[in-house]
Design an enzyme around this catalytic site. Structure first.
Site, PDB file in Angstrom:
ATOM      1  N   LYS A 115      -1.532 -39.631  -8.358  1.00 53.62           N
ATOM      2  CA  LYS A 115      -0.172 -39.320  -8.182  1.00 53.62           C
ATOM      3  C   LYS A 115      -0.127 -38.096  -9.075  1.00 53.62           C
ATOM      4  O   LYS A 115       0.559 -37.232  -8.512  1.00 53.62           O
ATOM      5  CB  LYS A 115       0.819 -40.359  -8.595  1.00 53.62           C
ATOM      6  CG  LYS A 115       2.235 -39.925  -8.819  1.00 53.62           C
ATOM      7  CD  LYS A 115       3.298 -40.784  -9.174  1.00 53.62           C
ATOM      8  CE  LYS A 115       4.493 -40.075  -9.447  1.00 53.62           C
ATOM      9  NZ  LYS A 115       5.623 -40.857 -10.145  1.00 53.62           N
ATOM     10  N   LYS A 147       3.052 -32.864 -18.975  1.00 51.83           N
ATOM     11  CA  LYS A 147       2.660 -34.086 -18.450  1.00 51.83           C
ATOM     12  C   LYS A 147       1.541 -33.950 -17.377  1.00 51.83           C
ATOM     13  O   LYS A 147       0.524 -34.294 -17.565  1.00 51.83           O
ATOM     14  CB  LYS A 147       3.554 -35.048 -18.011  1.00 51.83           C
ATOM     15  CG  LYS A 147       3.308 -36.278 -16.976  1.00 51.83           C
ATOM     16  CD  LYS A 147       3.243 -37.325 -17.961  1.00 51.83           C
ATOM     17  CE  LYS A 147       2.473 -38.563 -16.973  1.00 51.83           C
ATOM     18  NZ  LYS A 147       2.311 -39.889 -17.703  1.00 51.83           N
TER      19      LYS A 147
HETATM   20  P1  NAD Z   1       7.627 -49.324 -10.761  1.00 60.03           P
HETATM   21  O1  NAD Z   1       7.517 -49.081  -9.336  1.00 60.03           O
HETATM   22  O2  NAD Z   1       7.208 -50.571 -11.689  1.00 60.03           O
HETATM   23  O3  NAD Z   1       9.252 -49.320 -11.243  1.00 60.03           O
HETATM   24  C1  NAD Z   1      10.147 -48.348 -10.550  1.00 60.03           C
HETATM   25  C2  NAD Z   1      11.475 -49.253 -10.618  1.00 60.03           C
HETATM   26  O4  NAD Z   1      12.620 -48.485  -9.942  1.00 60.03           O
HETATM   27  C3  NAD Z   1      11.139 -50.380  -9.713  1.00 60.03           C
HETATM   28  O5  NAD Z   1      11.588 -51.654 -10.456  1.00 60.03           O
HETATM   29  C4  NAD Z   1      12.041 -50.314  -8.388  1.00 60.03           C
HETATM   30  O6  NAD Z   1      12.946 -51.151  -7.924  1.00 60.03           O
HETATM   31  C5  NAD Z   1      13.194 -49.025  -8.934  1.00 60.03           C
HETATM   32  N1  NAD Z   1      14.040 -48.496  -8.166  1.00 60.03           N
HETATM   33  C6  NAD Z   1      13.764 -47.664  -7.354  1.00 60.03           C
HETATM   34  N2  NAD Z   1      14.536 -47.037  -6.469  1.00 60.03           N
HETATM   35  C7  NAD Z   1      15.649 -47.283  -7.275  1.00 60.03           C
HETATM   36  C8  NAD Z   1      16.949 -47.156  -7.193  1.00 60.03           C
HETATM   37  N3  NAD Z   1      17.437 -46.392  -6.189  1.00 60.03           N
HETATM   38  N4  NAD Z   1      18.023 -47.689  -7.918  1.00 60.03           N
HETATM   39  C9  NAD Z   1      17.272 -48.529  -8.838  1.00 60.03           C
HETATM   40  N5  NAD Z   1      16.341 -49.058  -9.237  1.00 60.03           N
HETATM   41  C10 NAD Z   1      15.193 -48.421  -8.077  1.00 60.03           C
HETATM   42  O7  NAD Z   1       6.980 -47.914 -11.691  1.00 60.03           O
HETATM   43  P2  NAD Z   1       6.668 -47.698 -13.228  1.00 60.03           P
HETATM   44  O8  NAD Z   1       5.252 -48.193 -13.575  1.00 60.03           O
HETATM   45  O9  NAD Z   1       7.800 -48.351 -14.053  1.00 60.03           O
HETATM   46  O10 NAD Z   1       6.689 -46.248 -13.240  1.00 60.03           O
HETATM   47  C11 NAD Z   1       7.813 -45.500 -13.502  1.00 60.03           C
HETATM   48  C12 NAD Z   1       7.607 -43.865 -13.367  1.00 60.03           C
HETATM   49  O11 NAD Z   1       6.819 -43.920 -14.675  1.00 60.03           O
HETATM   50  C13 NAD Z   1       6.799 -43.302 -12.444  1.00 60.03           C
HETATM   51  O12 NAD Z   1       7.300 -42.185 -12.131  1.00 60.03           O
HETATM   52  C14 NAD Z   1       5.446 -43.383 -12.878  1.00 60.03           C
HETATM   53  O13 NAD Z   1       4.634 -42.327 -12.406  1.00 60.03           O
HETATM   54  C15 NAD Z   1       5.810 -43.102 -14.523  1.00 60.03           C
HETATM   55  N6  NAD Z   1       4.503 -43.573 -15.571  1.00 60.03           N
HETATM   56  C16 NAD Z   1       3.925 -44.647 -15.180  1.00 60.03           C
HETATM   57  C17 NAD Z   1       3.051 -45.173 -16.042  1.00 60.03           C
HETATM   58  C18 NAD Z   1       2.496 -46.869 -16.046  1.00 60.03           C
HETATM   59  O14 NAD Z   1       1.640 -46.777 -16.639  1.00 60.03           O
HETATM   60  N7  NAD Z   1       3.109 -47.512 -15.209  1.00 60.03           N
HETATM   61  C19 NAD Z   1       2.785 -44.369 -17.207  1.00 60.03           C
HETATM   62  C20 NAD Z   1       3.531 -43.119 -17.470  1.00 60.03           C
HETATM   63  C21 NAD Z   1       4.269 -42.649 -16.523  1.00 60.03           C
END
Ligand code: NAD
Length: 295
Positions: free
Chosen positions: A244, A169
């Protein structure tokens, strides 16, 4: 069908959990946000009160959390002490290669099967079930994870051993960051040399300068109608996310002793763009900074 614990119902996790439920699994979903739990209920999941409860009695657990600290903490304090013997864990968050290897090692020490399975594709792909999963872990664990991941994606690829999914990735996204900046520079120079951007696109898209950044995500408006450049750089793939991943790539390069000067330059330029108003814009918007325009 299985019982799946799903922890982290944010922008990505909400759609992924919904697709698992749609495919017939009983999905015990948890997030710290009440709104996310309500949304999960509407999508056919079973909201639960803690990550520990999501893990308890589940055949498999999926985590989709922001970063290293969240993943390491949730596994250590909630999942390992509460999951049933023989459960399978899939961490789909984007985290460092080192942290992924640590958590997979700890899972093995506790007798659990685990893969790192970060995704390519944004929020629309998560909602539509068309993500690409890059999976690290033992072959047998990959085979167990595959049907769950297929319910959320269009491609599931075994990258290698523990941490190999995260490695694939960040190497891919480092390449993407560098080619996007190079593509932007080329369009800025072409314009200053009096070339029409569409003409330059027509030529370069068929010549050796071609890349995904040029032909699928062209940073100037016009040549690729679906690209974020046509909607004032609304993401798409936000600069904050690209930054990131570039930071993770530099940390991995440091740890592995690899020379990645282009990746380092890309990280510095995206940090500058983020600090100058580009944080929430699509990463192709960096062309505005390179062209000397205000974002
Ligand atoms: P986001 O911030 O929207 O979602 C993360 C969620 O985790 C939040 O709802 C938060 O409340 C929850 N959370 C945090 N700590 C927690 C805990 N202890 N227990 C339960 N829930 C908890 O982030 P996202 O955009 O959904 O991204 C998630 C992952 O995917 C990240 O690592 C990001 O880098 C990766 N990612 C994101 C994208 C994108 O386009 N958004 C694309 C590829 C990969």
């Amino acid at each position: 069908m299985s019982t799946v614990g799903f922890i982290g119902l944010g922008n990505m996790g909400s759609g992924m959990a919904a697709n698992l439920a749609k495919s017939g699994h009983a999905v015990k979903a948890f997030d710290l946000s009440k709104a996310a739990l309500d949304k999960a209920r509407e999508a056919g999941c079973i909201p639960v009160a803690s990550a520990a409860e999501a893990a308890r009695g589940a055949d498999a657990v999926v985590t989709m959390l922001p970063a290293d600290l969240h993943v390491e903490t949730v596994y250590k304090h909630e999942i390992f002490p509460n999951a049933a013997a023989g459960a399978l864990f899939m961490d789909c968050s984007t985290i460092s290669v080192d942290a992924a290897r640590r958590v997979l090692g700890q899972a093995a020490d506790h007798g659990f099967a685990m893969v790192d399975a970060p995704v390519s594709g944004g929020v629309a792909a998560a909602a539509g079930g068309t993500l690409t999963f890059m999976v690290g872990g033992e072959q047998a664990d990959f085979q167990r994870a595959e049907p769950f991941l297929q319910a959320m994606g269009k491609a599931v690829i075994h990258a290698g051993g523990a941490g190999a999914g995260q490695a694939a990735k960040i190497c891919n996204n480092m390449l993407l960051g560098a080619t996007m900046i190079a593509t932007c520079e080329a369009f800025v120079l072409a314009e200053k040399l009096g070339l029409d951007p569409q003409r330059f696109f027509d030529i370069s898209a068929k010549a050796s300068g071609q890349s995904w950044s040029m032909t699928s995500y062209c940073p100037v408006p016009g040549p690729v109608p679906a690209a974020p450049s046509n909607r004032d750089y609304a993401p798409g793939f936000a600069t904050a996310m690209m930054l990131k991943d570039l930071k993770l790539a530099q940390a991995a390069a440091m740890s592995a002793g690899a020379a990645t000067p282009m990746g380092a330059a890309a990280e510095a330029l995206y940090a500058l763009y983020a600090a100058n108003g580009g944080q929430e814009k699509d990463f192709s918007g960096i062309i505005e900074m390179l062209a000397g325009k205000r974002s």
